[in-house]
Design an enzyme around this catalytic site. Structure first.
Site, PDB file in Angstrom:
ATOM      1  N   ILE A 137       0.866  -1.167   0.000  1.00  0.00           N
ATOM      2  CA  ILE A 137       0.000   0.000   0.000  1.00  0.00           C
ATOM      3  C   ILE A 137       0.910   1.227   0.000  1.00  0.00           C
ATOM      4  CG2 ILE A 137      -2.003  -1.070   1.076  1.00  0.00           C
ATOM      5  CD1 ILE A 137      -1.169  -0.014   3.757  1.00  0.00           C
ATOM      6  N   ASP A 138       0.385   2.343  -0.459  1.00  0.00           N
ATOM      7  CA  ASP A 138       1.204   3.545  -0.612  1.00  0.00           C
ATOM      8  C   ASP A 138       1.699   4.080   0.733  1.00  0.00           C
ATOM      9  OD1 ASP A 138       0.701   3.453  -3.344  1.00  0.00           O
ATOM     10  OD2 ASP A 138      -1.072   4.731  -3.184  1.00  0.00           O
ATOM     11  N   LYS A 139       2.749   4.870   0.670  1.00  0.00           N
ATOM     12  CA  LYS A 139       3.352   5.458   1.873  1.00  0.00           C
ATOM     13  C   LYS A 139       2.315   6.127   2.773  1.00  0.00           C
ATOM     14  CE  LYS A 139       6.368   9.258   3.285  1.00  0.00           C
ATOM     15  NZ  LYS A 139       7.187  10.413   2.828  1.00  0.00           N
TER      16      LYS A 139
END
Length: 303
Positions: A137-139
């Site tokens: 998942i994104d930062k």
């Protein structure tokens, strides 16, 4: 080093070779493709070409890119919020602001750095940079991830993802008022031809399907639950932007005037899968981060 190939299709006629290579390779930019060509890693019909070569249907493109030199990833004593752990899998809730795995600009402070300190064994299928990482998942997206602690578990979990048998639900706060309660966004995603650092809905992109359900409406915003059928890069962020309801706080796909959330209001809240060893269905749920819950309370007060 693994040789790959692609036969040019009719709808790719006239495309520059560097542009087509970037389209075929999701993780590559056009400038990277040009560098590959300059280094003679790419051939068309058995001959080296230049970046401005125009492809024709039937052309066979082959590319043989050297594997990147392995980077040494250090274990770091970073606290982890672990919901479940056994000898095969680990379920962790990633906080907003943490990168999942090391890269050139983030060699420390990542989830992988923390996992290496916590676990003696992680699967090695994705190499030294992404040990145990089955999906990302994104930062600035918070929430649940499953980590594989051995190669057998990793392979079975990856197969479930590919076969769309993993349940992944996200909660998001988006701009605008969505007029209907349920919806499905079925739109292919690929590199944005105008900005190679972004993804976009593009003709010829990879199939991407997101289902959504409205959970709550506010003045100028809607709180939704999104269910992933596929897992493309930035999928929910791109799809919600595509239908005119970008995620609040999203610096890449949202408007400049938005809520001050220090990143997109997107949370991986539910994760379900069949355990790779026991065959048991397992489902995990994680509550919203306090900052997003507070923002929702503020919006409720304004209604």
């Amino acid at each position: 080093m693994t040789e790959q190939s692609h036969q040019v299709e009719a709808n790719e006629k006239g495309l520059r070779i560097d542009k087509l290579l970037a389209k075929i390779n999701d993780d590559a930019s056009r400038s990277q493709a040009q560098q590959w060509i300059e280094n003679d890693y790419v051939m068309v019909n058995g001959e080296h070409i230049k970046s401005n070569f125009k492809c024709q249907p039937g052309d066979v493109i082959t590319w043989n890119i050297p594997d990147p030199k392995p980077l040494k990833v250090e274990a770091e004593n970073i606290p982890l919020h672990i919901l479940y752990e056994d000898s095969d899998v680990l379920i962790v809730s990633k906080p907003k602001g943490m990168v999942v795995h090391p890269s050139a600009g983030h060699m420390s402070g990542t989830l992988v750095n923390a996992l290496l300190y916590h676990c003696q064994d992680l699967s090695g299928i994705n190499g030294t940079i992404r040990p145990g990482i089955v999906h990302r998942i994104d930062k600035d997206t918070s929430g649940l991830l499953v980590v594989a602690k051995n190669d057998h578990a990793h392979a079975l979990l990856a197969s479930q993802l590919k076969d769309k048998k993993v349940e992944r639900k996200y909660l998001a706060l988006v701009h605008g008022s969505i007029s209907h309660e349920y919806g499905t966004i079925d739109a292919p995603i690929g590199r944005d031809p105008k900005d190679r650092q972004k993804m976009a809905v593009v003709e010829g992109g990879r199939a991407a399907v997101t289902h959504f359900e409205v959970k709550e409406k506010f003045d100028g915003f809607t709180f939704v639950q999104c269910v992933l059928e596929t897992g493309r890069t930035h999928q929910i962020r791109v799809h919600m932007h595509y239908i005119g309801h970008p995620i609040a706080g999203d610096p890449k796909y949202g408007p400049r005037k938005t809520l001050d959330l220090e990143g997109q209001a997107l949370h991986a809240s539910t994760l379900g899968f069949t355990h790779p060893a026991t065959g048991e269905w397992m489902s995990f749920h994680e509550k919203l981060p306090a900052t997003l819950e507070e923002e929702l309370d503020n919006l409720r007060k304004m209604c």
